[in-house]
Design a protein around this motif. Structure first.
Motif, PDB file in Angstrom:
ATOM      1  N   PHE A  19     -19.594  43.471  13.274  1.00  0.00           N
ATOM      2  CA  PHE A  19     -19.237  44.867  13.461  1.00  0.00           C
ATOM      3  C   PHE A  19     -19.858  45.644  12.312  1.00  0.00           C
ATOM      4  O   PHE A  19     -19.835  45.189  11.163  1.00  0.00           O
ATOM      5  CB  PHE A  19     -17.722  45.075  13.448  1.00  0.00           C
TER       6      PHE A  19
ATOM      7  N   ALA B  90     -14.177  47.798  19.601  1.00  0.00           N
ATOM      8  CA  ALA B  90     -15.258  48.736  19.328  1.00  0.00           C
ATOM      9  C   ALA B  90     -15.617  49.445  20.628  1.00  0.00           C
ATOM     10  O   ALA B  90     -15.459  48.883  21.715  1.00  0.00           O
ATOM     11  CB  ALA B  90     -16.480  48.013  18.765  1.00  0.00           C
TER      12      ALA B  90
ATOM     13  N   MET C  91     -16.779  52.055  15.265  1.00  0.00           N
ATOM     14  CA  MET C  91     -17.222  50.677  15.051  1.00  0.00           C
ATOM     15  C   MET C  91     -18.298  50.345  16.077  1.00  0.00           C
ATOM     16  O   MET C  91     -18.181  50.730  17.244  1.00  0.00           O
ATOM     17  CB  MET C  91     -16.053  49.700  15.202  1.00  0.00           C
TER      18      MET C  91
END
Length: 179
Positions: free
Chosen positions: A107, A162, A126
């Motif tokens: 990430f 994310a 993210m």
């Protein structure tokens, strides 16, 4: 044949060089204006938890704790960013490595230490970076450039959620001359 190979190499190196020259994408451009306003109006978040002290008492990694303002869970994205070639700076949270110990999936987050601070960034802050070539990561506090085509892709695993992903064409450490 040699001319074709040489021409191909020159074109490819020009494309890589052009990618390096992409303007830097700001993290806030990944967040809709409504989320930006909500984030600005959000009360101060305390780090007075066992996790804030670095003592993790439960599984979850970057997963959000319950009870935070809704903007901290937001997966709202900016449609214009889908399919856009970008260069974005951030910090890695390693997920997968190859046999040589190079990070191949991680990430990318806007601030260092997101894997140990509470709370983590919202999902729309993210990016899951896939980089099969791999990058040796000596320190999660080392800033990186990730270059590639951004995709709106909701990703959820044991570590985090994310709202974006990128199959990076290049990832490299930020050096002083970049600043």
């Amino acid at each position: 044949m040699r001319r074709i190979l040489l021409a191909t190499l020159l074109v490819c190196s020009g494309l890589v060089h052009a990618a390096e020259k992409l303007p830097e994408t700001d993290w806030l451009s990944l967040m809709p204006k409504s989320d930006q306003k909500a984030l600005e109006a959000m009360p101060e978040i305390t780090h007075n938890t066992p996790e804030g002290d670095g003592n993790f008492t439960h599984k979850g990694g970057l997963k959000q704790s319950k009870g935070l303002p809704a903007v901290m869970y937001s997966t709202k994205t900016v449609p214009e960013m889908n399919g856009k070639d970008i260069r974005i700076g951030g910090y890695p949270v390693p997920l997968e490595t190859d046999a040589k110990g190079r990070a191949t999936a991680f990430f990318l987050v806007p601030y260092p230490g997101a894997c140990i601070h509470v709370p983590p960034p919202p999902p729309n802050q993210m990016i899951l970076i896939r980089y099969p070539k791999g990058l040796k990561l000596d320190d999660i506090y080392t800033p990186l450039w990730a270059i590639g085509t951004l995709k709106i892709e909701k990703v959820s695993n044991d570590m985090a959620d994310a709202a974006y992903a990128m199959d990076a064409s290049k990832v490299r450490v930020v050096v002083e001359s970049d600043l």
